[in-house]
Design an enzyme around this catalytic site. Structure first.
Site, PDB file in Angstrom:
ATOM      1  N   LYS A  54       0.839  -1.222  -0.073  1.00 48.19           N
ATOM      2  CA  LYS A  54      -0.121  -0.063  -0.054  1.00 48.19           C
ATOM      3  C   LYS A  54       0.801   1.285  -0.021  1.00 48.19           C
ATOM      4  O   LYS A  54       0.496   2.279  -0.519  1.00 48.19           O
ATOM      5  CB  LYS A  54      -0.939  -0.140   1.250  1.00 48.19           C
ATOM      6  CG  LYS A  54      -1.971  -1.131   1.102  1.00 48.19           C
ATOM      7  CD  LYS A  54      -2.895  -1.218   2.586  1.00 48.19           C
ATOM      8  CE  LYS A  54      -3.787  -2.415   2.144  1.00 48.19           C
ATOM      9  NZ  LYS A  54      -4.536  -2.785   3.746  1.00 48.19           N
ATOM     10  N   GLN A  98      -4.041  -1.467   9.801  1.00 50.58           N
ATOM     11  CA  GLN A  98      -4.009  -3.030   9.240  1.00 50.58           C
ATOM     12  C   GLN A  98      -4.403  -4.040  10.384  1.00 50.58           C
ATOM     13  O   GLN A  98      -4.097  -3.997  11.319  1.00 50.58           O
ATOM     14  CB  GLN A  98      -2.496  -3.035   8.937  1.00 50.58           C
ATOM     15  CG  GLN A  98      -2.475  -4.340   8.049  1.00 50.58           C
ATOM     16  CD  GLN A  98      -2.977  -4.357   6.610  1.00 50.58           C
ATOM     17  OE1 GLN A  98      -3.134  -3.620   5.952  1.00 50.58           O
ATOM     18  NE2 GLN A  98      -3.601  -5.523   6.344  1.00 50.58           N
ATOM     19  N   ASP A 121     -10.754   3.197   4.517  1.00 51.28           N
ATOM     20  CA  ASP A 121     -10.785   1.641   4.497  1.00 51.28           C
ATOM     21  C   ASP A 121     -12.233   1.325   4.768  1.00 51.28           C
ATOM     22  O   ASP A 121     -12.568   0.099   4.731  1.00 51.28           O
ATOM     23  CB  ASP A 121      -9.891   1.188   5.703  1.00 51.28           C
ATOM     24  CG  ASP A 121      -9.033   0.105   5.301  1.00 51.28           C
ATOM     25  OD1 ASP A 121      -9.078  -0.231   4.125  1.00 51.28           O
ATOM     26  OD2 ASP A 121      -8.331  -0.750   6.081  1.00 51.28           O
TER      27      ASP A 121
END
Ligand code: NAP
Length: 290
Positions: A54, A98, A121
């Site tokens: 990412k 994450q 996200d």
């Protein structure tokens, strides 16, 4: 019949090039460089790979990328304090924590703390709720990528019966909400481990999306000839290679179009994270999405 392969890698390259152009224009015209912060707690090797991927993709798009690596024994309070700092940091437009977090950390309160205007996200319940009531802010990255892949493959979702297998908050549930939004207009069946006769349910679909995490779950007998099959699953085979949830070789003989693993949904998930970050940078400064 041999299915057409829906090339997620090629589509991701195309979309990322467009995003990079948009970022360059945003910088030139408004002096804005979108910024993404990725928080990684602990040393899970797969998470390190994902965060690294990412980070490189964010920089390649011309955005500012900040990677924050915290030790395994980070406390809930310290992690939540870091999210608070990132919420207040004007250089950061998108925040990504994450998953999975180490066992003694609870992801839910952390996701809930992320400022909805930076929730690229899309895992904050507020963001998920906005999608559920048909007025989305940011779209969850993997479902967003699946929708883009269907568009690229020329699959019209309007009136189509889509069977989504897997009801997680990360993939299946937001995807079913996304597909039933006005404009997408699919008729969705959301299947899971308690679904009766999954094979028959899948055979009734124009589109099957597998998001379970089980090698070979979707077999050729479960797919109607000519149907489109999207494989979200990412599993490690006995040989260590990446494989999806779909028995690819057999299903490709029946389906009309199919995504491979790797090279299907995966590259699009990262791409839509970049798209969300770009949109967050614009929206936070009062500019239209694009
Ligand atoms: P998850 O949270 O473990 O959810 C799995 C879902 O599959 C659950 O809803 C479960 O049902 C259902 N399920 C389990 N066994 C089943 C069976 N035999 N038949 C029907 N449904 C069954 O997984 P996830 O986070 O959604 O991830 C799913 C897969 O997608 C994983 O392989 C993951 O690595 C992959 N993934 C890929 C990407 C990408 O970018 N390519 C992104 C995210 C995830 P219950 O709810 O009844 O337990």
């Amino acid at each position: 019949m041999t299915a057409r392969i829906i090339d997620g890698k090629a589509l991701a390259q195309k979309v990322r090039a467009r995003i990079a152009d948009d970022v360059a224009r945003l910088k030139a015209e408004h002096g804005i460089q979108p910024g993404l912060a990725a928080v990684l707690v602990g040393d899970d090797p797969a998470s390190q790979v994902y965060v690294g991927m990412k980070h490189r993709a964010t920089e390649a798009a011309g955005m500012y990328s900040r990677q924050l690596e915290l030790p395994d024994d980070t406390s809930q309070a310290d992690l939540e304090a870091l999210v608070g700092e990132l919420n207040a940091d004007d250089a950061i437009d998108g925040i990504l924590v994450q998953l999975p977090l180490p066992d003694d950390l609870d992801p839910q309160p952390v996701q809930e703390l992320i400022d909805p205007s930076k929730d690229v996200d899309a895992l904050n319940p507020y963001t998920a709720g906005r999608l559920a009531v048909g007025d989305p802010t940011f779209l969850s990255c993997t479902p967003y990528g699946v929708l883009e892949l269907l568009g690229e493959a020329g699959v019209d979702t309007v009136g189509a019966h889509v069977v989504v297998v897997g009801r997680s908050n990360l993939v299946g549930r937001p995807l079913s909400n996304l597909l039933t939004l006005k404009g997408n207009d699919a008729t969705v069946t959301l299947a899971h481990s308690r679904t009766k006769d999954l094979a028959a349910v899948c055979r009734s679909a124009d589109v099957v999306v597998a998001a379970v995490g089980r090698i070979g779950l979707i077999t050729a007998e479960m797919v109607r000839p000519g149907a489109t099959v999207i494989d979200v699953g990412t599993n490690r085979g006995d040989d260590g290679k990446l494989v999806g949830d779909v028995d690819f070789d057999a299903v490709a003989e029946v389906a009309g179009a199919i995504t491979p693993v790797p090279g299907g949904v995966g590259p699009m998930t990262v791409t839509m994270l970049l798209q969300n970050t770009l949109e967050a940078a614009r929206l936070r400064r009062g500019l239209p999405r694009r």
